[in-house]
Scaffold this motif. Structure first.
Motif, PDB file in Angstrom:
ATOM      1  N   GLY A 121     -26.334   3.963 -17.059  1.00  0.00           N
ATOM      2  CA  GLY A 121     -26.382   5.043 -18.041  1.00  0.00           C
ATOM      3  C   GLY A 121     -27.365   4.789 -19.172  1.00  0.00           C
ATOM      4  N   GLY A 122     -27.753   5.866 -19.830  1.00  0.00           N
ATOM      5  CA  GLY A 122     -28.676   5.788 -20.961  1.00  0.00           C
ATOM      6  C   GLY A 122     -30.054   5.326 -20.583  1.00  0.00           C
ATOM      7  N   ALA A 123     -30.472   5.597 -19.354  1.00  0.00           N
ATOM      8  CA  ALA A 123     -31.714   5.043 -18.830  1.00  0.00           C
ATOM      9  C   ALA A 123     -32.943   5.736 -19.405  1.00  0.00           C
ATOM     10  N   LYS A 124     -33.941   4.919 -19.769  1.00  0.00           N
ATOM     11  CA  LYS A 124     -35.238   5.407 -20.228  1.00  0.00           C
ATOM     12  C   LYS A 124     -36.321   4.695 -19.440  1.00  0.00           C
ATOM     13  N   ARG A 125     -37.173   5.471 -18.788  1.00  0.00           N
ATOM     14  CA  ARG A 125     -38.210   4.899 -17.931  1.00  0.00           C
ATOM     15  C   ARG A 125     -39.335   4.315 -18.764  1.00  0.00           C
ATOM     16  N   SER A 126     -39.730   3.074 -18.470  1.00  0.00           N
ATOM     17  CA  SER A 126     -40.878   2.434 -19.098  1.00  0.00           C
ATOM     18  C   SER A 126     -41.844   2.010 -18.007  1.00  0.00           C
ATOM     19  N   ASP A 127     -42.912   1.350 -18.382  1.00  0.00           N
ATOM     20  CA  ASP A 127     -43.931   0.933 -17.431  1.00  0.00           C
ATOM     21  C   ASP A 127     -43.446  -0.292 -16.649  1.00  0.00           C
ATOM     22  N   GLY A 128     -42.990  -0.080 -15.434  1.00  0.00           N
ATOM     23  CA  GLY A 128     -42.566  -1.185 -14.579  1.00  0.00           C
ATOM     24  C   GLY A 128     -41.101  -1.541 -14.680  1.00  0.00           C
ATOM     25  N   PHE A 129     -40.332  -0.835 -15.506  1.00  0.00           N
ATOM     26  CA  PHE A 129     -38.891  -1.096 -15.595  1.00  0.00           C
ATOM     27  C   PHE A 129     -38.192   0.101 -16.204  1.00  0.00           C
ATOM     28  N   ILE A 130     -36.853   0.076 -16.139  1.00  0.00           N
ATOM     29  CA  ILE A 130     -36.029   1.129 -16.746  1.00  0.00           C
ATOM     30  C   ILE A 130     -35.158   0.469 -17.800  1.00  0.00           C
ATOM     31  N   ASP A 131     -35.202   0.994 -19.009  1.00  0.00           N
ATOM     32  CA  ASP A 131     -34.443   0.411 -20.121  1.00  0.00           C
ATOM     33  C   ASP A 131     -33.107   1.141 -20.278  1.00  0.00           C
ATOM     34  N   CYS A 132     -32.025   0.373 -20.328  1.00  0.00           N
ATOM     35  CA  CYS A 132     -30.685   0.911 -20.591  1.00  0.00           C
ATOM     36  C   CYS A 132     -30.184   0.237 -21.869  1.00  0.00           C
ATOM     37  N   PRO A 133     -30.667   0.671 -23.031  1.00  0.00           N
ATOM     38  CA  PRO A 133     -30.440  -0.064 -24.274  1.00  0.00           C
ATOM     39  C   PRO A 133     -28.970  -0.192 -24.672  1.00  0.00           C
ATOM     40  N   GLN A 134     -28.156   0.821 -24.382  1.00  0.00           N
ATOM     41  CA  GLN A 134     -26.756   0.755 -24.770  1.00  0.00           C
ATOM     42  C   GLN A 134     -26.028  -0.389 -24.063  1.00  0.00           C
ATOM     43  N   ALA A 135     -26.455  -0.686 -22.834  1.00  0.00           N
ATOM     44  CA  ALA A 135     -25.838  -1.770 -22.069  1.00  0.00           C
ATOM     45  C   ALA A 135     -26.618  -3.077 -22.200  1.00  0.00           C
ATOM     46  N   LYS A 136     -27.645  -3.079 -23.055  1.00  0.00           N
ATOM     47  CA  LYS A 136     -28.501  -4.254 -23.223  1.00  0.00           C
ATOM     48  C   LYS A 136     -28.985  -4.772 -21.863  1.00  0.00           C
ATOM     49  N   THR A 137     -29.442  -3.810 -21.051  1.00  0.00           N
ATOM     50  CA  THR A 137     -29.874  -4.123 -19.686  1.00  0.00           C
ATOM     51  C   THR A 137     -31.203  -3.444 -19.409  1.00  0.00           C
ATOM     52  N   ARG A 138     -32.061  -4.165 -18.736  1.00  0.00           N
ATOM     53  CA  ARG A 138     -33.304  -3.589 -18.233  1.00  0.00           C
ATOM     54  C   ARG A 138     -33.348  -3.808 -16.721  1.00  0.00           C
ATOM     55  N   VAL A 139     -33.678  -2.747 -16.005  1.00  0.00           N
ATOM     56  CA  VAL A 139     -33.711  -2.806 -14.543  1.00  0.00           C
ATOM     57  C   VAL A 139     -35.153  -2.700 -14.090  1.00  0.00           C
ATOM     58  N   THR A 140     -35.623  -3.718 -13.407  1.00  0.00           N
ATOM     59  CA  THR A 140     -36.989  -3.699 -12.870  1.00  0.00           C
ATOM     60  C   THR A 140     -36.913  -3.852 -11.360  1.00  0.00           C
ATOM     61  N   TRP A 141     -38.050  -4.034 -10.708  1.00  0.00           N
ATOM     62  CA  TRP A 141     -38.055  -3.992  -9.246  1.00  0.00           C
ATOM     63  C   TRP A 141     -39.230  -4.764  -8.672  1.00  0.00           C
ATOM     64  N   CYS A 142     -39.076  -5.057  -7.400  1.00  0.00           N
ATOM     65  CA  CYS A 142     -40.182  -5.556  -6.580  1.00  0.00           C
ATOM     66  C   CYS A 142     -40.658  -4.390  -5.703  1.00  0.00           C
ATOM     67  N   PHE A 143     -41.679  -4.621  -4.933  1.00  0.00           N
ATOM     68  CA  PHE A 143     -42.095  -3.678  -3.887  1.00  0.00           C
ATOM     69  C   PHE A 143     -41.995  -4.439  -2.570  1.00  0.00           C
ATOM     70  N   GLY A 144     -40.773  -4.755  -2.133  1.00  0.00           N
ATOM     71  CA  GLY A 144     -40.638  -5.712  -1.051  1.00  0.00           C
ATOM     72  C   GLY A 144     -41.089  -7.065  -1.572  1.00  0.00           C
ATOM     73  N   HIS A 145     -41.782  -7.832  -0.760  1.00  0.00           N
ATOM     74  CA  HIS A 145     -42.289  -9.137  -1.199  1.00  0.00           C
ATOM     75  C   HIS A 145     -43.481  -8.939  -2.130  1.00  0.00           C
ATOM     76  N   LEU A 146     -43.338  -9.339  -3.386  1.00  0.00           N
ATOM     77  CA  LEU A 146     -44.466  -9.321  -4.319  1.00  0.00           C
ATOM     78  C   LEU A 146     -45.402 -10.496  -4.076  1.00  0.00           C
ATOM     79  N   LEU A 147     -44.873 -11.562  -3.505  1.00  0.00           N
ATOM     80  CA  LEU A 147     -45.644 -12.783  -3.293  1.00  0.00           C
ATOM     81  C   LEU A 147     -45.892 -12.996  -1.810  1.00  0.00           C
ATOM     82  N   GLU A 148     -46.978 -13.686  -1.501  1.00  0.00           N
ATOM     83  CA  GLU A 148     -47.277 -14.018  -0.112  1.00  0.00           C
ATOM     84  C   GLU A 148     -47.687 -15.478  -0.002  1.00  0.00           C
TER      85      GLU A 148
END
Length: 693
Positions: free
Chosen positions: A20-47
């Motif tokens: 909840g309370g999600a705000k989209r940022s560059d490369g992650f989603i900020d959920c400030p009320q829960a003091k949580t940021r959700v980011t992601w990979c695109f499958g394997h980022l490393l090789e």
């Protein structure tokens, strides 16, 4: 601050939506009320680094093989991976806790853990294990986050798979290619730990079909009064190893012998039976059903199942377990209503099929609907069709079993034994809904006409005997579905009884998540091809398997690779150590590399000379596409012109000819190239056009 790292953006969006309370940022989603940021990979980022990054000079020579890293190197993949790694690195600077929310399998565990290791994260790490993306499932998973350390064996299993694939694939491919190039066979060749034995299945099936010789065989049918049809039970001394009668004269003789003779009933049995609906799909089962019923490839079926998962309408697709946790049974009524199954005849949401068995659920459960109503407008055509299969499978769990009776009558006609059988369905039950799956594995019984109640000792009349001529048919080429099934049940294709018994309980070649991609790799690399629904090996694929079986047969042996999958499963379960597994892989890589580099792969005899560049003895005499003779060293790869059948001037060292003189006069001589030490030319005109850049 808590940082949650998902495997892909769509999963991150689902998690953030529940928080909840999600705000989209560059490369992650900020959920400030829960003091949580959700980011992601695109499958394997490393090789994994390429072999040339582990050797001096930046070029892998035959003398370097096998390349065995002592410290494994990773780097961001091309594209946007580097940018996303930087996003995660910056987020980690503010993190008090990181949550690995990779997909719920060993690869999902690895691809997030490896980023954390790459970025030297040493703080608190937890694990979010998601089996479906609907809000209720995400909310439940968020309330049950576990310590990521408990998943260390799963990470090590994935790491072992990744490194074993690299060792075998890179070293064996280079060794094979160098050997063949020295034998005048151009191009690069590819060997893979799972890819190659899968190709061997295709090649072996092609050989079975090519070498198949049809044979005629015969059955004798006795037609008794009352509409009874009985088949002659032939003595062992009259049939071949497959139980077939090949002697037509004998069949004709028996047909004449029994006509108008008495048929005495020696035994009659009736047995009531039930057949429950098939258990839910695994990914492999879904791919087989979609192949046979919808004509979809394994790759397209996986893509459709992934689309449904990300649309939150079905559970995690890459599952190899068909069972369901009993705790999920309470949601059945709501799911059935949402997918239009509540009004199906005979449906009972309280019915508990044997598929509901928590003790048999492993990392994942069977593939079922979540109860979210699918938005038909947003789904692809393939996703809609695959959803119908999953929907049908779920609804059948709550329908009554099929009820039937099997009947069997044994007869003696003029001293010969005959058998009649019938299967009578009293209640079709779940079979009212949709087609039966090809891979149910259920005994269907025999249906050979009517079979009334009989009494032992009762006598009927054989009105006539008839010979039915049949012909053996070759095995069918593999389709996506049947090849996936063969990869899964590879023990059926193994002849060694001890190995067969051991492999019976393992997962076969590859995993549910990788089998479709292996088929596509073979097609992309031109070792196999699709012909409508069928998959056939190409001539190049057949050639590869034949060469490997000459010098390194284990590389093409499905049983050998299936045992490796068994060992990887042991690591994931904590029953085996990563280090011990990797030592076995290193030893095998040394053996295979040497065999592929030095073995005689072709029937041609190569002319070899001493190499003027490195002093080795494997400078091969070859012919260019234009038919000109030249020489190339298999060890250092230096190329030479021909001088009376021996290596002459090295191509790079030839005096500047007409073309070189023209280039020099037009552009001017430049400094030596820092890589190859050869001369360069100053391209003044080019620099002028580019403004000096």
């Amino acid at each position: 601050m808590r940082i949650i790292i998902a495997e892909k953006p769509s999963v991150a969006q689902a998690i953030a939506g529940v928080i909840g309370g999600a705000k989209r940022s560059d490369g992650f989603i900020d959920c400030p009320q829960a003091k949580t940021r959700v980011t992601w990979c695109f499958g394997h980022l490393l090789e994994q680094a390429k072999p040339e990054e582990y050797v001096d000079g930046g070029k892998v020579l035959a003398s370097h093989l096998p390349v065995i890293p002592t410290t494994w190197k990773l780097s961001p993949r091309d594209g946007g991976a580097g940018k996303q790694v930087k996003v995660i690195r910056d987020l980690l600077k503010e993190a008090a806790e990181v949550v690995n929310a990779g997909d719920a399998d060993r690869e999902g565990q690895l691809l997030v853990d490896e980023v954390l290791l790459f970025l030297n994260w040493k703080g608190k790490t937890s694990r979010l294990w998601l089996s479906s993306l609907d809000d209720a499932s995400v909310r439940k998973a968020l309330s049950g986050i576990k310590n990521n350390a408990a998943m260390r064996p799963v990470y090590e299993s994935a790491l072992a798979r990744q490194r074993a694939d690299w060792l075998m694939g890179m070293n064996c491919s280079i060794a094979l290619s160098r050997n063949l190039q020295g034998c005048g066979v151009p191009g690069a060749w590819s060997v893979g730990r799972v890819q190659t034995p899968t190709l061997a299945l295709l090649v072996d099936r092609k050989r079975e079909i090519d070498h198949f010789k049809p044979r005629d065989f015969y059955q004798v049918i006795a037609y008794l009064d009352g509409g009874i049809r009985a088949v002659w039970q032939m003595p062992d001394d009259l049939v071949d190893e497959d139980g077939r009668l090949l002697d037509k004269a004998k069949a004709d003789e028996v047909a004449r012998q029994i006509t108008d003779k008495a048929a005495r009933v020696t035994k009659f049995t009736r047995k009531a039976g039930e057949r429950a609906a098939p258990i839910p799909y695994t990914l492999g089962g879904l791919q087989k059903a979609a192949s046979s019923r919808l004509g979809l490839s394994a790759k397209d079926t996986l893509a459709a199942a992934q689309e449904l998962y990300e649309a939150k309408v079905t559970t995690y697709p890459r599952t190899d377990c068909p069972y369901l946790p009993v705790e999920m049974h309470g949601a059945a009524a709501g799911i059935l209503k949402a997918i239009g199954g509540a009004d199906v005849a005979g449906i009972d949401p309280a019915r508990k099929h044997a598929a509901w068995n928590t003790a048999k659920v492993e990392a994942h459960h069977g593939l079922i609907p979540t109860g979210q109503s699918p938005d038909a407008a947003s789904l692809s055509a393939n996703a809609k069709r695959v959803f119908d299969l999953i929907r049908e499978s779920y609804i059948r769990l709550f329908m009554p079993p099929e009820k039937f009776e099997t009947r069997e009558g044994l007869f003696e006609i003029d001293g010969l034994a005959f058998r009649a059988a019938a299967r009578v369905v009293f209640d079709p039950g779940w079979t009212r809904l949709g087609a039966k799956d090809e891979d149910e594995g259920q005994e269907q019984g025999e249906a050979q006409g009517a079979l009334p109640d009989l009494r032992e000792g009762e006598v009927r009349t054989c009105e006539r005997g008839e010979v039915v001529a049949k012909r053996t048919t070759p095995p069918k080429p593999y389709t996506d579905g049947t090849l996936i099934a063969a990869m899964t049940g590879v023990h059926r294709l193994v002849t060694d009884p001890k190995l067969k018994a051991r492999l019976k309980e393992t997962s076969g070649l590859g995993t549910e998540a990788t089998r479709a991609s292996m088929i596509e790799v073979l097609i992309t690399r031109e070792y196999a091809e699709r012909r409508k629904k069928e998959i056939h090996p190409t001539d190049r694929g057949v050639q590869l398997i034949d060469m490997l079986r000459k010098v390194a047969p284990d590389l093409a042996d499905p049983g050998y690779t299936a045992l490796q999958e068994d060992a990887l499963a042991d690591i994931a379960a904590g029953r085996a150590a990563l280090a011990a597994f990797m030592q076995v892989q290193v030893d095998a890589t040394r053996e295979f590399s040497r065999a592929l580099l030095e073995g005689k792969l072709t029937d041609g005899q190569m002319v070899m000379h001493a190499c003027p560049a490195c002093g080795g003895s494997r400078c091969a005499q070859l012919k260019s596409k234009a038919g000109n003779v030249y020489h190339r060293c298999m060890d250092c790869q230096a190329a030479f012109g021909d001088d009376g059948g021996k290596p002459g001037k090295r191509f790079e060292d030839r005096p500047a000819g007409e073309t070189a003189q023209k280039t020099s006069s037009a552009a001017g001589a430049g400094p030596k190239c820092p890589t190859c030490k050869g001369p360069t030319a100053r391209m003044k005109a080019s620099l002028a056009r580019s403004g000096g850049r």
